[in-house]
Scaffold this motif. Structure first.
Motif, PDB file in Angstrom:
ATOM      1  N   THR A  84      32.322  46.121  39.579  1.00  0.00           N
ATOM      2  CA  THR A  84      31.126  45.280  39.513  1.00  0.00           C
ATOM      3  C   THR A  84      29.923  46.000  38.927  1.00  0.00           C
ATOM      4  N   SER A 132      36.109  48.040  43.901  1.00  0.00           N
ATOM      5  CA  SER A 132      35.323  46.833  43.628  1.00  0.00           C
ATOM      6  C   SER A 132      33.910  47.174  43.188  1.00  0.00           C
ATOM      7  N   LYS A 189      31.192  42.174  46.619  1.00  0.00           N
ATOM      8  CA  LYS A 189      31.085  41.157  45.586  1.00  0.00           C
ATOM      9  C   LYS A 189      32.466  40.696  45.167  1.00  0.00           C
ATOM     10  N   GLN A 190      32.561  39.438  44.989  1.00  0.00           N
ATOM     11  CA  GLN A 190      33.828  38.871  44.543  1.00  0.00           C
ATOM     12  C   GLN A 190      33.899  38.887  43.018  1.00  0.00           C
ATOM     13  N   ILE A 191      35.027  39.280  42.521  1.00  0.00           N
ATOM     14  CA  ILE A 191      35.268  39.346  41.068  1.00  0.00           C
ATOM     15  C   ILE A 191      35.996  38.081  40.660  1.00  0.00           C
ATOM     16  N   GLN A 192      35.411  37.366  39.754  1.00  0.00           N
ATOM     17  CA  GLN A 192      36.030  36.135  39.255  1.00  0.00           C
ATOM     18  C   GLN A 192      36.841  36.453  38.001  1.00  0.00           C
ATOM     19  N   LEU A 193      38.090  36.246  38.118  1.00  0.00           N
ATOM     20  CA  LEU A 193      38.992  36.466  36.980  1.00  0.00           C
ATOM     21  C   LEU A 193      38.886  35.292  36.015  1.00  0.00           C
ATOM     22  N   PRO A 194      39.108  35.543  34.724  1.00  0.00           N
ATOM     23  CA  PRO A 194      39.029  34.440  33.746  1.00  0.00           C
ATOM     24  C   PRO A 194      40.115  33.413  33.989  1.00  0.00           C
ATOM     25  N   THR A 195      39.703  32.160  33.904  1.00  0.00           N
ATOM     26  CA  THR A 195      40.667  31.077  34.106  1.00  0.00           C
ATOM     27  C   THR A 195      41.461  30.825  32.833  1.00  0.00           C
TER      28      THR A 195
END
Length: 273
Positions: A69, A65, A88-94
């Protein structure tokens, strides 16, 4: 190796946390020169149990991670598993709501069934005036180029013909030369035989006879007649000329019977004395 490193870092962090926890609780610290231990054995057992309950594979996920990041992998605080706020949270593409359609669905329309289209039968149109099919005449130039092309094609075809029929033409040429040579030698041999048969005396006599023989014309007074009739008429003309010359003359002496300016009396006295 990575698992042992993470485990050592976790133990160090746990020991530091325990020291702070004992100060806060007022437990005090045990003398380090006794039993040569940092903390109490019962507390160490509890810490080891807590460490064993932690999943050691989460360290690899924390490092992955941090790499994704863009954080530094050399930071020791980032590798610990205790503070959960540093992860940190990873936001995947919607998924987008846009609908993409294939271009072939609009252009190519597949037929689901076959339909027969009936053609409308119409009467033929009657044309009263016949016009030329081409209304606009295209001017064509380069006439000289066409002549040159035809000349070059003739030259090319003749060259190909000679390449193909060279031996045949050579055989025909030699055969014609041989034939002409044989004919020439035959004519020359005939002339040699005629020269050997030549007699000068007979030649002179025949020449003199031809010289003295009168020529008979083919026509008489502009008329084409047989040769014997022309000869007869010419002989009659000669006799008439002689008779005309002998008219008024004696046959023996060929003198004039009546002299010019002579009277009858003088004629009687001269003839009958």
């Amino acid at each position: 190796m990575l698992k042992s490193l993470n485990l050592s870092r976790i133990l160090v962090n746990q020991s530091a946390g325990l020291r702070g926890y004992k100060k806060d609780m007022g437990l005090g610290s045990t003398p380090t020169y006794q039993n040569k231990r940092l903390i109490d054995s019962s507390f160490a057992v509890d810490v080891c149990k807590d460490v064993n309950n932690i999943n050691l594979r989460l360290g690899n996920l924390s490092l992955t991670s941090q790499y994704l990041t863009g954080a530094s992998l050399l930071n020791s605080s980032g590798t610990s598993l205790q503070p959960t706020t540093q992860i940190k949270q990873i936001q995947l593409p919607t998924a987008s709501k846009r609908i993409v359609e294939a271009p072939s669905s609009e252009i190519i329309k597949q037929k689901t069934f076959i339909t027969t289209i009936k053609t409308e039968v119409k009467e033929p149109e009657i044309k009263t005036r016949i016009s030329e099919p081409i209304t606009i005449r295209i001017k064509k130039y380069a006439a000289r180029m066409l002549l040159l092309r035809k000349r070059k094609m003739k030259k090319h075809k003749l060259k190909r013909l000679w390449d193909r029929m060279y031996l045949k033409f050579l055989a025909n040429k030699t055969q014609s030369k041989k034939r002409s040579e044989i004919q020439f030698r035959g004519r020359l041999a005939a002339k040699v035989t005629d020269a050997r048969k030549f007699d000068a005396e007979t030649f002179v006599k025949s020449y003199l006879t031809e010289l003295h023989t009168p020529l008979i014309p083919a026509t008489y007074k502009g008329k084409r007649l047989p040769q014997w009739l022309i000869v007869e008429l010419m002989e009659n003309d000669k006799l008439k000329e002689k008779e005309a010359l002998m008219e008024g003359k004696t046959y023996t002496t060929k003198e004039d019977i009546v002299k010019p300016g002579e009277t009858v009396k003088s004629f009687i006295e001269r003839t009958w004395k």
